[in-house]
Design a protein around this motif. Structure first.
Motif, PDB file in Angstrom:
ATOM      1  N   PRO A 140      12.595 -74.105 -32.359  1.00  8.11           N
ATOM      2  CA  PRO A 140      11.155 -74.207 -32.649  1.00  8.11           C
ATOM      3  C   PRO A 140      10.627 -75.628 -32.508  1.00  8.11           C
ATOM      4  N   LEU A 141      11.439 -76.626 -32.861  1.00  4.53           N
ATOM      5  CA  LEU A 141      11.036 -78.026 -32.691  1.00  4.53           C
ATOM      6  C   LEU A 141      10.859 -78.347 -31.213  1.00  4.53           C
ATOM      7  N   VAL A 142      11.822 -77.959 -30.393  1.00  3.49           N
ATOM      8  CA  VAL A 142      11.750 -78.233 -28.956  1.00  3.49           C
ATOM      9  C   VAL A 142      10.517 -77.576 -28.353  1.00  3.49           C
ATOM     10  N   GLU A 143      10.313 -76.301 -28.655  1.00  4.46           N
ATOM     11  CA  GLU A 143       9.162 -75.583 -28.096  1.00  4.46           C
ATOM     12  C   GLU A 143       7.843 -76.201 -28.549  1.00  4.46           C
ATOM     13  N   ARG A 144       7.767 -76.584 -29.838  1.00  2.00           N
ATOM     14  CA  ARG A 144       6.528 -77.169 -30.361  1.00  2.00           C
ATOM     15  C   ARG A 144       6.205 -78.487 -29.689  1.00  2.00           C
ATOM     16  N   LEU A 145       7.214 -79.331 -29.532  1.00  4.27           N
ATOM     17  CA  LEU A 145       6.962 -80.660 -28.981  1.00  4.27           C
ATOM     18  C   LEU A 145       6.671 -80.595 -27.486  1.00  4.27           C
ATOM     19  N   LEU A 146       7.386 -79.755 -26.755  1.00  6.41           N
ATOM     20  CA  LEU A 146       7.098 -79.634 -25.330  1.00  6.41           C
ATOM     21  C   LEU A 146       5.752 -78.949 -25.097  1.00  6.41           C
ATOM     22  N   ALA A 147       5.404 -78.012 -25.973  1.00  7.57           N
ATOM     23  CA  ALA A 147       4.106 -77.352 -25.846  1.00  7.57           C
ATOM     24  C   ALA A 147       2.948 -78.294 -26.155  1.00  7.57           C
ATOM     25  N   SER A 148       3.233 -79.392 -26.858  1.00  6.04           N
ATOM     26  CA  SER A 148       2.169 -80.342 -27.203  1.00  6.04           C
ATOM     27  C   SER A 148       1.737 -81.173 -26.003  1.00  6.04           C
ATOM     28  N   THR A 149       2.499 -81.100 -24.910  1.00  2.63           N
ATOM     29  CA  THR A 149       2.132 -81.813 -23.690  1.00  2.63           C
ATOM     30  C   THR A 149       2.100 -80.835 -22.528  1.00  2.63           C
ATOM     31  N   PRO A 150       1.154 -80.953 -21.619  1.00  5.71           N
ATOM     32  CA  PRO A 150       1.100 -80.046 -20.466  1.00  5.71           C
ATOM     33  C   PRO A 150       2.248 -80.309 -19.505  1.00  5.71           C
ATOM     34  N   ILE A 151       2.451 -79.386 -18.570  1.00 10.69           N
ATOM     35  CA  ILE A 151       3.516 -79.534 -17.580  1.00 10.69           C
ATOM     36  C   ILE A 151       3.350 -80.833 -16.799  1.00 10.69           C
ATOM     37  N   TYR A 152       2.095 -81.160 -16.437  1.00 15.01           N
ATOM     38  CA  TYR A 152       1.807 -82.479 -15.885  1.00 15.01           C
ATOM     39  C   TYR A 152       0.842 -83.144 -16.844  1.00 15.01           C
ATOM     40  N   ASP A 153       1.349 -84.104 -17.605  1.00 16.26           N
ATOM     41  CA  ASP A 153       0.569 -84.756 -18.657  1.00 16.26           C
ATOM     42  C   ASP A 153      -0.217 -85.916 -18.053  1.00 16.26           C
ATOM     43  N   GLN A 154      -1.492 -85.699 -17.810  1.00 20.05           N
ATOM     44  CA  GLN A 154      -2.303 -86.728 -17.168  1.00 20.05           C
ATOM     45  C   GLN A 154      -2.463 -87.955 -18.059  1.00 20.05           C
ATOM     46  N   ASP A 155      -2.562 -87.748 -19.368  1.00 17.51           N
ATOM     47  CA  ASP A 155      -2.672 -88.894 -20.273  1.00 17.51           C
ATOM     48  C   ASP A 155      -1.422 -89.765 -20.201  1.00 17.51           C
ATOM     49  N   LEU A 156      -0.264 -89.116 -20.187  1.00 19.41           N
ATOM     50  CA  LEU A 156       0.991 -89.867 -20.046  1.00 19.41           C
ATOM     51  C   LEU A 156       1.043 -90.565 -18.694  1.00 19.41           C
ATOM     52  N   ALA A 157       0.647 -89.866 -17.647  1.00 19.68           N
ATOM     53  CA  ALA A 157       0.650 -90.447 -16.301  1.00 19.68           C
ATOM     54  C   ALA A 157      -0.238 -91.687 -16.233  1.00 19.68           C
ATOM     55  N   ASP A 158      -1.360 -91.653 -16.921  1.00 21.08           N
ATOM     56  CA  ASP A 158      -2.281 -92.793 -16.910  1.00 21.08           C
ATOM     57  C   ASP A 158      -1.692 -94.012 -17.620  1.00 21.08           C
TER      58      ASP A 158
END
Length: 261
Positions: free
Chosen positions: A163-181
């Motif tokens: 559940p931790l893994v799913e929650r944390l990965l679900a908190s970011t999109p497959i391509y995280d534009q904010d992270l990319a920026d």
């Protein structure tokens, strides 16, 4: 040769395991939990390898952290509590995504960063929930026989941690534009590794890190799936050890490169 210890961080008793001497190499495990690999044994010949069991693994359920950045902050506190000030950081898959957020928050603490099949960008990836059990091993390993003690994850442990893994990965999109920026502003020297037969996260995602991070090298490891350390431990230790020891003299062409074909 690994010994274990614990530190108290954010209400969690966090275990860590260490072996070897030299510049510290902090290791963050994948979604399945800490794994003692031949590759880490080889790296411990020249480095102080510190494998951290991230909060939420072990006996305690982690329902506190809601994002990868929050988990990364807890990991940074853990490393400081162990008494390590500056270090190399190696993150595998889920741990690779966590390591990337730690690098963004604390670039001054890192000597260098190694991302092993990182899960921060997952374009074209298949959710593990959609993979049949009999297909999972093939997607993770080209040569499962090279891991003599390999057993499926403990169901009770996975019930606590998944559940931790799913929650944390679900908190970011497959391509995280904010992270990319944010990545072009991260000057940490970085090596990204993918197996050329990774069946969990397509290795083409490695080019995203190479394009966005200003000091990033990207290598494909021939005849390796998602678990590079399981399939090609010697090759993994060779290239990571070379990257850690040569510093800025570790140079690769801009395009992807096959190692040890």
């Amino acid at each position: 040769g690994f010994t274990d210890g614990t530190v108290e961080v954010q209400g969690f008793t966090v275990r860590y395991f260490q072996a070897g001497q030299g510049d510290p190499l902090v290791v963050l495990h994948g979604a399945g939990g800490p794994e003692f690999t031949v590759a880490l044994d080889l790296l411990a010949r020249r480095h102080r390898v510190v494998l951290i069991e991230m909060p939420g693994y072990g006996d305690q359920v982690n329902d506190v952290h809601q994002t990868l950045a929050e988990l990364a902050a807890a990991v940074a506190e853990t490393v400081a509590a162990i008494g390590i000030e500056r270090y190399h950081l190696l993150g595998t898959s889920f741990g690779g995504a966590t390591a990337l957020h730690l690098a963004l928050a604390h670039p001054d603490r890192l000597i260098s960063l190694v991302l092993d099949a990182p899960a921060a960008f997952r374009e074209g990836a298949t959710s593990p929930a959609d993979i049949a059990p009999q297909d999972m091993v093939r997607r993770f390993r080209v040569f499962p026989e090279r891991v003599p003690a390999f057993t499926p994850p403990d169901p009770a442990a996975m019930a606590r941690t998944w559940p931790l893994v799913e929650r944390l990965l679900a908190s970011t999109p497959i391509y995280d534009q904010d992270l990319a920026d944010r990545l072009p502003g991260c000057a940490v020297r970085t090596l990204v590794l993918f197996g050329d037969r990774d069946g969990v996260i397509p290795p083409e995602n490695g080019r995203t890190y190479r394009r966005l991070l200003p000091n990033c090298s990207f290598q494909l490891v021939h005849q390796a799936a998602h678990s590079i350390q399981g399939d090609r431990p010697e090759a993994f230790a060779d290239v990571v050890g070379d990257f850690l020891e040569r510093g800025w003299q570790f140079l690769l062409p801009d395009r992807s490169t096959l190692i040890n074909p």
